[in-house]
Design an enzyme around this catalytic site. Structure first.
Site, short mmCIF file in Angstrom:
data_model
loop_
_atom_site.label_atom_id
_atom_site.label_comp_id
_atom_site.label_asym_id
_atom_site.label_seq_id
_atom_site.Cartn_x
_atom_site.Cartn_y
_atom_site.Cartn_z
CD1 TRP A 87 -0.22 -1.79 2.98
CD2 TRP A 87 0.71 0.22 3.30
NE1 TRP A 87 0.61 -1.89 4.08
CE2 TRP A 87 1.19 -0.67 4.30
CE3 TRP A 87 1.18 1.54 3.32
CZ2 TRP A 87 2.09 -0.28 5.29
CZ3 TRP A 87 2.08 1.92 4.30
CH2 TRP A 87 2.52 1.01 5.27
CG ASN A 88 5.10 1.15 0.28
OD1 ASN A 88 4.59 0.28 -0.42
ND2 ASN A 88 6.39 1.17 0.55
CE LYS A 126 -3.21 -9.58 -1.57
NZ LYS A 126 -3.62 -8.23 -1.14
N PRO A 131 -2.91 -4.10 -2.71
CG PRO A 131 -2.12 -2.13 -1.82
CD PRO A 131 -1.95 -3.04 -2.98
CD GLU A 132 -6.46 -6.95 0.12
OE1 GLU A 132 -5.50 -6.73 0.87
OE2 GLU A 132 -6.39 -7.70 -0.90
CB SER A 192 6.70 -7.02 6.28
OG SER A 192 5.80 -8.09 6.30
CD GLU A 210 11.43 -3.88 -2.54
OE1 GLU A 210 11.93 -3.94 -1.39
OE2 GLU A 210 10.66 -2.99 -2.90
CG LEU A 211 11.32 -9.48 1.44
CD1 LEU A 211 11.82 -10.70 2.18
CD2 LEU A 211 9.83 -9.61 1.15
CB CYS A 230 11.17 -0.62 1.11
SG CYS A 230 11.24 -0.33 -0.65
P1 NAD Z 1 2.22 -6.85 6.92
O1 NAD Z 1 3.50 -7.54 7.19
O2 NAD Z 1 0.97 -7.42 7.51
O3 NAD Z 1 1.93 -6.73 5.35
C1 NAD Z 1 2.86 -6.26 4.43
C2 NAD Z 1 2.22 -6.45 3.04
O4 NAD Z 1 2.05 -7.84 2.79
C3 NAD Z 1 0.82 -5.85 2.91
O5 NAD Z 1 0.69 -5.32 1.62
C4 NAD Z 1 -0.13 -7.03 3.08
O6 NAD Z 1 -1.33 -6.89 2.38
C5 NAD Z 1 0.68 -8.16 2.52
N1 NAD Z 1 0.43 -9.44 3.16
C6 NAD Z 1 0.29 -9.69 4.48
N2 NAD Z 1 0.11 -11.00 4.70
C7 NAD Z 1 0.12 -11.60 3.48
C8 NAD Z 1 0.00 -12.94 3.04
N3 NAD Z 1 -0.15 -13.97 3.91
N4 NAD Z 1 0.04 -13.19 1.72
C9 NAD Z 1 0.22 -12.19 0.83
N5 NAD Z 1 0.36 -10.90 1.18
C10 NAD Z 1 0.31 -10.60 2.50
O7 NAD Z 1 2.43 -5.39 7.42
P2 NAD Z 1 1.70 -4.03 7.13
O8 NAD Z 1 1.15 -3.53 8.41
O9 NAD Z 1 0.80 -4.05 5.95
O10 NAD Z 1 3.00 -3.21 6.75
C11 NAD Z 1 3.97 -2.97 7.74
C12 NAD Z 1 5.31 -3.50 7.38
O11 NAD Z 1 5.38 -4.02 6.07
C13 NAD Z 1 6.29 -2.37 7.41
O12 NAD Z 1 6.87 -2.27 8.67
C14 NAD Z 1 7.28 -2.69 6.35
O13 NAD Z 1 8.34 -3.40 6.90
C15 NAD Z 1 6.58 -3.63 5.44
N6 NAD Z 1 6.28 -3.07 4.13
C16 NAD Z 1 7.27 -3.03 3.24
C17 NAD Z 1 7.04 -2.50 1.99
C18 NAD Z 1 8.11 -2.43 0.96
O14 NAD Z 1 8.03 -1.59 0.07
N7 NAD Z 1 9.10 -3.31 0.99
C19 NAD Z 1 5.78 -2.01 1.69
C20 NAD Z 1 4.76 -2.07 2.64
C21 NAD Z 1 5.04 -2.62 3.87
#
Ligand code: NAD
Length: 475
Positions: A151-152, A175, A177-178, A229, A250-251, A284
């Site tokens: 979602w960022n 897929k 983000p929602e 993440s 890409e984490l 990120c």
């Molecule tokens: P999160 O770990 O729950 O989710 C991160 C992303 O993964 C979200 O887009 C979510 O929809 C997706 N996701 C979650 N569980 C999944 C699954 N089982 N299968 C497929 N997709 C899944 O955390 P969050 O609260 O959405 O985001 C917070 C953390 O995520 C941040 O601290 C950051 O580290 C990381 N993040 C990184 C990026 C990046 O550009 N690398 C982008 C967004 C979030």
């Protein structure tokens, strides 16, 4: 343009609306208001999408690369035509200032154009043997792709995967983000209107864990691309291992910035204090751990804090806003906890450190003298928080920069060219910015090492991720 409430999932050539499906409430992060209800895919929807993706791939892989490119250029043109409307949707549902949303949407068009052309240059090679035998090394599209994006940068990160996959000849089930479906769906409409067949590119939203288990568990999906993440990335890697599926991961990151005594200090302060708060720090590659050499530490910290105090925080749709709210309600409490832990352990709070009056706002925050024991020195804040610590020597700076399991991006500011070379060699990251934070370009590989993932998006490497190689030996 007002926010669209007519949201759906796009499967096998048609948009599917509510029709009894569970829904997710989409919220405006600046106000907390509910914007719309988003239908979530069922298991039957996913099965239909998988069948379609298999048929779509059989067809799309046979389409001449020049014809595929022409279609993707049309998609790019449509994105440019509709850019302003998409940017407004993006700001409304994600929070970033409109100027940033416009840049992000423009990058989507550039990405479709780039991959459309780059795929024409995927040549393979011929090895000539004295016996008269020829060995041909062919690149072929890997197969149907499942792509999960966050979602960022909702539209840019979906498009990086989709444009590369489509140009290589793969079908894709995306897929995104929602939290931000209107902007990603508007981009999808450009893909549809540009002429990509309905079984080649599909778009679904759903319960992330259910969707990823279902798609990755299917024999039809041959490649997984995920941005998000580290913990979720590790989970998806385990699921992918069962089917020995190719992945691009890409984490997260926790980017260090090494500010050396001999840098151009004013320039470093200006670039650092603006880049840190872009997209409210939800990036990120956001610069986060500032290690500043002793001789200029006090001046850098004071200048950075002063610039931070001047940042105009507000609704992203207001023309004066420089930083908007955080994108979802998970981030403010997470950041609040990390900042409280740091100050309790001795960090000096120079500005910020509190939430706004409404929505998901968290003020731009600077912490100085942050102790190594603070959780925030290990956990990615993924928000508008800058951390400052002094260092004495080059070796100490490198040791600090490399001490975490993350390895995405790192930055250094120095006017000494030899020192710049040494620092670039020593940093354990996939990307390094020297005297600059500009490290994301459509024609350059973007990706991390260590627990920040592997594989690249963008550049020729980002396209290569959607091919398998085949060696044909002909006598
Ligand atoms: P999160 O770990 O729950 O989710 C991160 C992303 O993964 C979200 O887009 C979510 O929809 C997706 N996701 C979650 N569980 C999944 C699954 N089982 N299968 C497929 N997709 C899944 O955390 P969050 O609260 O959405 O985001 C917070 C953390 O995520 C941040 O601290 C950051 O580290 C990381 N993040 C990184 C990026 C990046 O550009 N690398 C982008 C967004 C979030």
């Amino acid at each position: 343009m007002s926010y669209t409430t007519d949201l759906g999932i796009y499967i096998n050539g048609s948009w599917r609306r509510g029709e009894g499906r569970d829904v997710h409430e989409v919220v405006n992060p600046a106000t907390g208001d509910v914007l719309a209800e988003l239908p979530l895919a069922t298991a039957a929807d996913l099965d239909e999408a998988l069948d379609a993706a298999e048929r779509g791939f059989s067809h799309w892989r046979t389409v001449d690369v020049n014809a595929r490119a022409a279609t993707l250029h049309k998609v790019a043109d449509l994105i440019r035509e509709r850019a302003e409307a998409v940017a407004v949707l993006l700001t409304t549902e994600q929070g970033k200032p409109l100027a940033e949303a416009r840049t992000e949407v423009a990058s989507c068009a550039a990405t479709f154009d780039y991959f459309a052309e780059e795929a024409k240059r995927s040549y393979g090679r011929v090895l000539v043997r004295p016996t008269g035998q020829r060995s041909l090394v062919l690149k072929q599209p890997v197969g149907p792709v499942a792509a999960f994006s966050p979602w960022n940068f909702p539209v840019n990160l979906m498009v990086k995967k989709m444009a590369a996959a489509l140009s290589a000849g793969c079908s894709i089930i995306a897929k995104p983000p929602e939290e931000t479906p209107a902007s990603t769906s508007a981009i999808m409409q450009c893909v549809i209107d540009g002429g990509v067949p309905g079984n080649v590119a599909q778009l679904i939203y759903g319960v992330p864990d259910m969707v990823s288990r279902h798609l990755i568990g299917s024999a039809i999906i041959r490649k997984i691309s995920f941005t998000g993440s580290v913990p979720v990335g590790k989970h998806l890697l385990k699921l992918a291992a069962d089917g020995v599926k190719r992945t691009t991961m890409e984490l997260g990151g926790h980017a260090p910035v090494l500010i050396f005594d001999d840098c151009n200090l004013d320039n470093a302060i200006k670039l650092a204090s603006t880049t840190k708060f872009r997209n409210a720090g939800q990036v990120c590659i956001s610069p986060t751990r500032f290690y500043v050499q002793e001789g200029i530490y006090d001046r850098f910290v004071a200048g950075f804090a002063q610039a931070t105090k001047a940042i105009q925080v507000g609704n992203g749709l207001d023309a004066t806003t420089v930083m908007g709210p955080l994108a979802n309600d998970r981030r403010p409490p997470a950041i609040e906890k990390l900042v409280a832990d740091a100050t309790a352990k001795g960090a000096r709070l120079l500005t910020g450190g509190e939430r706004g009056d409404c929505g998901n706002f968290y003020l731009p925050t600077v912490l100085a003298d942050v102790p190594m024991s603070a959780d925030i020195m290990e956990d990615e804040p993924f928000g508008p928080v800058a951390l400052m610590r002094p260092f004495k020597t080059f070796d100490e700076a490198i040791e600090q920069a490399n001490r975490l399991p993350f390895g995405l991006a790192a930055y250094a500011f120095t006017e000494n060219a030899r020192q710049a070379n040494l620092v670039a060699d020593a940093l354990e990251t996939g990307m390094v910015g020297l005297n600059s934070f500009a490290i994301s370009y459509v024609d350059a590989p973007f990706g991390g090492i260590k627990e920040s993932g592997f594989g690249s998006e963008a550049g020729a490497e980002g396209l290569d991720a959607y091919y398998v190689t085949k060696a044909v030996h002909q006598y």
